[in-house]
Design a protein around this motif. Sequence first.
Motif, PDB file in Angstrom:
ATOM      1  N   ALA A 165     -10.778  -6.338  25.191  1.00  0.00           N
ATOM      2  CA  ALA A 165     -10.109  -7.483  25.803  1.00  0.00           C
ATOM      3  C   ALA A 165      -8.717  -7.692  25.203  1.00  0.00           C
ATOM      4  N   LEU A 166      -8.597  -7.486  23.902  1.00  0.00           N
ATOM      5  CA  LEU A 166      -7.302  -7.620  23.246  1.00  0.00           C
ATOM      6  C   LEU A 166      -6.321  -6.581  23.774  1.00  0.00           C
ATOM      7  N   TRP A 167      -6.782  -5.357  23.987  1.00  0.00           N
ATOM      8  CA  TRP A 167      -5.896  -4.326  24.535  1.00  0.00           C
ATOM      9  C   TRP A 167      -5.463  -4.687  25.958  1.00  0.00           C
ATOM     10  N   ILE A 168      -6.389  -5.194  26.768  1.00  0.00           N
ATOM     11  CA  ILE A 168      -6.023  -5.614  28.126  1.00  0.00           C
ATOM     12  C   ILE A 168      -4.938  -6.690  28.061  1.00  0.00           C
ATOM     13  N   LEU A 169      -5.120  -7.665  27.189  1.00  0.00           N
ATOM     14  CA  LEU A 169      -4.153  -8.739  27.037  1.00  0.00           C
ATOM     15  C   LEU A 169      -2.802  -8.201  26.560  1.00  0.00           C
ATOM     16  N   MET A 170      -2.831  -7.316  25.569  1.00  0.00           N
ATOM     17  CA  MET A 170      -1.582  -6.736  25.069  1.00  0.00           C
ATOM     18  C   MET A 170      -0.868  -5.938  26.150  1.00  0.00           C
ATOM     19  N   TYR A 171      -1.628  -5.204  26.954  1.00  0.00           N
ATOM     20  CA  TYR A 171      -1.028  -4.419  28.034  1.00  0.00           C
ATOM     21  C   TYR A 171      -0.406  -5.337  29.079  1.00  0.00           C
ATOM     22  N   LEU A 172      -1.147  -6.363  29.468  1.00  0.00           N
ATOM     23  CA  LEU A 172      -0.645  -7.280  30.492  1.00  0.00           C
ATOM     24  C   LEU A 172       0.585  -8.047  30.020  1.00  0.00           C
ATOM     25  N   LEU A 173       0.667  -8.327  28.722  1.00  0.00           N
ATOM     26  CA  LEU A 173       1.823  -9.033  28.166  1.00  0.00           C
ATOM     27  C   LEU A 173       2.930  -8.079  27.731  1.00  0.00           C
ATOM     28  N   ASP A 174       2.749  -6.786  28.006  1.00  0.00           N
ATOM     29  CA  ASP A 174       3.743  -5.755  27.704  1.00  0.00           C
ATOM     30  C   ASP A 174       4.109  -5.728  26.225  1.00  0.00           C
ATOM     31  N   ALA A 175       3.083  -5.651  25.378  1.00  0.00           N
ATOM     32  CA  ALA A 175       3.289  -5.610  23.934  1.00  0.00           C
ATOM     33  C   ALA A 175       4.014  -4.321  23.536  1.00  0.00           C
ATOM     34  N   ASN A 176       4.764  -4.390  22.467  1.00  0.00           N
ATOM     35  CA  ASN A 176       5.539  -3.268  21.956  1.00  0.00           C
ATOM     36  C   ASN A 176       4.593  -2.207  21.382  1.00  0.00           C
ATOM     37  N   ARG A 177       4.495  -1.076  22.040  1.00  0.00           N
ATOM     38  CA  ARG A 177       3.572  -0.020  21.603  1.00  0.00           C
ATOM     39  C   ARG A 177       4.029   0.685  20.334  1.00  0.00           C
ATOM     40  N   ALA A 178       5.253   0.457  19.917  1.00  0.00           N
ATOM     41  CA  ALA A 178       5.732   1.032  18.652  1.00  0.00           C
ATOM     42  C   ALA A 178       5.209   0.237  17.463  1.00  0.00           C
ATOM     43  N   ASN A 179       4.723  -0.970  17.708  1.00  0.00           N
ATOM     44  CA  ASN A 179       4.151  -1.795  16.654  1.00  0.00           C
ATOM     45  C   ASN A 179       2.828  -1.191  16.204  1.00  0.00           C
ATOM     46  N   GLU A 180       2.577  -1.193  14.898  1.00  0.00           N
ATOM     47  CA  GLU A 180       1.367  -0.551  14.368  1.00  0.00           C
ATOM     48  C   GLU A 180       0.083  -1.247  14.811  1.00  0.00           C
ATOM     49  N   LEU A 181       0.089  -2.559  14.885  1.00  0.00           N
ATOM     50  CA  LEU A 181      -1.106  -3.283  15.331  1.00  0.00           C
ATOM     51  C   LEU A 181      -1.418  -2.962  16.786  1.00  0.00           C
ATOM     52  N   VAL A 182      -0.406  -2.972  17.624  1.00  0.00           N
ATOM     53  CA  VAL A 182      -0.602  -2.661  19.039  1.00  0.00           C
ATOM     54  C   VAL A 182      -1.095  -1.231  19.190  1.00  0.00           C
ATOM     55  N   SER A 183      -0.508  -0.322  18.437  1.00  0.00           N
ATOM     56  CA  SER A 183      -0.913   1.083  18.480  1.00  0.00           C
ATOM     57  C   SER A 183      -2.367   1.248  18.029  1.00  0.00           C
ATOM     58  N   PHE A 184      -2.750   0.539  16.967  1.00  0.00           N
ATOM     59  CA  PHE A 184      -4.132   0.601  16.481  1.00  0.00           C
ATOM     60  C   PHE A 184      -5.113   0.081  17.523  1.00  0.00           C
ATOM     61  N   VAL A 185      -4.794  -1.061  18.126  1.00  0.00           N
ATOM     62  CA  VAL A 185      -5.677  -1.648  19.144  1.00  0.00           C
ATOM     63  C   VAL A 185      -5.770  -0.718  20.351  1.00  0.00           C
ATOM     64  N   GLU A 186      -4.660  -0.125  20.755  1.00  0.00           N
ATOM     65  CA  GLU A 186      -4.678   0.810  21.886  1.00  0.00           C
ATOM     66  C   GLU A 186      -5.553   2.025  21.574  1.00  0.00           C
ATOM     67  N   ASP A 187      -5.406   2.591  20.385  1.00  0.00           N
ATOM     68  CA  ASP A 187      -6.224   3.752  20.002  1.00  0.00           C
ATOM     69  C   ASP A 187      -7.708   3.402  19.964  1.00  0.00           C
ATOM     70  N   ALA A 188      -8.027   2.242  19.390  1.00  0.00           N
ATOM     71  CA  ALA A 188      -9.424   1.815  19.323  1.00  0.00           C
ATOM     72  C   ALA A 188      -9.982   1.575  20.720  1.00  0.00           C
ATOM     73  N   ALA A 189      -9.202   0.943  21.579  1.00  0.00           N
ATOM     74  CA  ALA A 189      -9.652   0.687  22.951  1.00  0.00           C
ATOM     75  C   ALA A 189      -9.819   1.996  23.717  1.00  0.00           C
ATOM     76  N   ASN A 190      -8.921   2.933  23.518  1.00  0.00           N
ATOM     77  CA  ASN A 190      -9.055   4.241  24.175  1.00  0.00           C
ATOM     78  C   ASN A 190     -10.328   4.943  23.733  1.00  0.00           C
ATOM     79  N   TRP A 191     -10.645   4.846  22.456  1.00  0.00           N
ATOM     80  CA  TRP A 191     -11.864   5.483  21.959  1.00  0.00           C
ATOM     81  C   TRP A 191     -13.107   4.789  22.523  1.00  0.00           C
ATOM     82  N   LEU A 192     -13.097   3.460  22.553  1.00  0.00           N
ATOM     83  CA  LEU A 192     -14.245   2.714  23.064  1.00  0.00           C
ATOM     84  C   LEU A 192     -14.432   2.896  24.566  1.00  0.00           C
ATOM     85  N   ALA A 193     -13.351   3.149  25.284  1.00  0.00           N
ATOM     86  CA  ALA A 193     -13.417   3.284  26.739  1.00  0.00           C
ATOM     87  C   ALA A 193     -13.285   4.731  27.193  1.00  0.00           C
TER      88      ALA A 193
END
Length: 93
Positions: free
Chosen positions: A26-54
């Motif tokens: 859900a956090l990754w969906i929210l970050m994507y919809l809000l166009d979070a900066n993917r260069a940020n380490e937290l955003v990158s971590f959440v994206e990687d974790a969400a990709n693995w879970l999905a």
Amino acid sequence: MSRRYRGNHAATAIQLTADVCAAILALWILMYLLDANRANELVSFVEDAANWLATWSRDLFTMDTDWLRVLLNYGLPALVYVLIGHAVAARVR
């Protein structure tokens, strides 16, 4: 301990794990919809974790609308994790 997580410790661990997985998705969906900066380490971590879970559902839906594709491809596993996790936890209890 909160009312939600009473009882058997194994059931609590299962339920909490399912909830954390769904929260990450859900956090990754929210970050994507809000166009979070993917260069940020937290955003990158959440994206990687969400990709693995999905992994199993990431390309299940291939519509042209990006936000809807992300919502469905990451929202479905979040829902599945919550439903199955809570069902298994209830069974363990």
